[in-house]
Write an enzyme that holds these catalytic residues in place. Structure first.
Site, PDB file in Angstrom:
ATOM      1  N   THR A 146       0.855  -1.186   0.000  1.00 21.74           N
ATOM      2  CA  THR A 146       0.000   0.000   0.000  1.00 21.74           C
ATOM      3  C   THR A 146       0.888   1.233   0.000  1.00 21.74           C
ATOM      4  OG1 THR A 146      -0.136   0.074   2.424  1.00 21.74           O
ATOM      5  CG2 THR A 146      -1.853  -1.145   1.254  1.00 21.74           C
ATOM      6  N   GLY A 149       2.113   2.291   3.317  1.00 22.23           N
ATOM      7  CA  GLY A 149       2.806   1.267   4.073  1.00 22.23           C
ATOM      8  C   GLY A 149       4.056   0.780   3.379  1.00 22.23           C
ATOM      9  N   CYS A 150       3.931  -0.337   2.675  1.00 25.94           N
ATOM     10  CA  CYS A 150       5.105  -0.995   2.110  1.00 25.94           C
ATOM     11  C   CYS A 150       5.722  -0.233   0.949  1.00 25.94           C
ATOM     12  CB  CYS A 150       4.739  -2.421   1.693  1.00 25.94           C
ATOM     13  SG  CYS A 150       4.229  -3.439   3.108  1.00 25.94           S
ATOM     14  N   VAL A 151       4.916   0.478   0.160  1.00 27.50           N
ATOM     15  CA  VAL A 151       5.479   1.298  -0.910  1.00 27.50           C
ATOM     16  C   VAL A 151       6.302   2.430  -0.312  1.00 27.50           C
ATOM     17  CG1 VAL A 151       4.903   2.937  -2.746  1.00 27.50           C
ATOM     18  CG2 VAL A 151       3.748   0.720  -2.646  1.00 27.50           C
ATOM     19  N   SER A 154       9.498   1.165   1.363  1.00 24.73           N
ATOM     20  CA  SER A 154      10.491   0.755   0.363  1.00 24.73           C
ATOM     21  C   SER A 154      11.106   1.964  -0.334  1.00 24.73           C
ATOM     22  CB  SER A 154       9.843  -0.187  -0.660  1.00 24.73           C
ATOM     23  OG  SER A 154       9.361  -1.365  -0.032  1.00 24.73           O
TER      24      SER A 154
END
Length: 211
Positions: A146, A149-151, A154
């Site tokens: 998301t 979140g993870c985007v 990263s």
């Protein structure tokens, strides 16, 4: 909001990093557990999947490295740490289960690499940075979910590792529209360039022509 962003930009935020000479594509967590709206972790990611497929097609044509990530555990109770206390849906992300499979709508190629991770960032506890450097990559294009979140995690780590970071605006998605929009603003101001998919596809076409 627009005036506030403009004031921040006037103070030196949001400068363009620009893409480099050797890109790679990272598609973050477009797995069944996240792309099925009825799943506890899921939402409707169909528009982002369509745009991610445009990037996948362009990346494959250009012959650049492609990585697709999945969160998965042998045992979430012992491997997901304190994160499990925040998100009970992590218990469903078992290695080998349907939920951790890449969404079947993604136009993958046999050369694409699957990256298995346990936490938000695709870099944390993985060999992604080393793999990118071994491939001579200087630019990381990020799509997936998301955004907040993870985007985002990263993208922050990609910047921290020294990669030119490009986030594909229409190829990212979140459960909350406000969180999605704010995260794209934050990334664009501080960590990388948020670019339209059309522009990224054009850039990859130029990379292909050079190659």
């Amino acid at each position: 909001m627009a005036s506030e962003i403009a004031k921040v930009r006037e103070r030196g935020f949001g400068r363009r990093v620009g893409p480099g000479r050797r890109p790679a594509l990272l598609v973050v967590d477009l797995t069944r557990a996240f792309t099925a709206p009825e799943a506890s972790l899921g939402a409707d990611m169909a528009p982002a999947i369509d745009e991610a497929n445009r990037l996948l097609d362009a990346a494959h044509a250009a012959g650049i490295p492609v990585h697709l990530s999945a969160i998965a555990y042998d045992d979430p109770r012992t491997q997901s740490g304190i994160w499990r206390a925040k998100i009970t849906g992590l218990d469903a992300l078992i290695l080998g289960s349907e939920g951790v499979e890449q969404d079947p709508r993604l136009r993958r190629a046999p050369s694409d690499r699957i990256l298995v991770k346990r936490f938000a960032s695709c870099f944390f506890g993985t060999a992604l940075a080393e793999d990118l450097r071994a491939d001579g990559v200087d630019t990381l294009i990020i799509a997936g979910c998301t955004t907040s979140g993870c985007v985002r995690a990263s993208a922050v780590d990609a910047c921290s590792y020294g990669f030119r970071t490009i986030v594909a605006r229409e190829a990212t998605a979140d459960r909350l529209l406000d969180a999605h929009a704010q995260s794209l603003i934050d990334i664009d101001l501080k960590y990388g360039d948020v670019m339209p998919v059309d522009d990224i596809v054009g850039y990859l076409g130029a990379v292909q022509a050079v190659a």
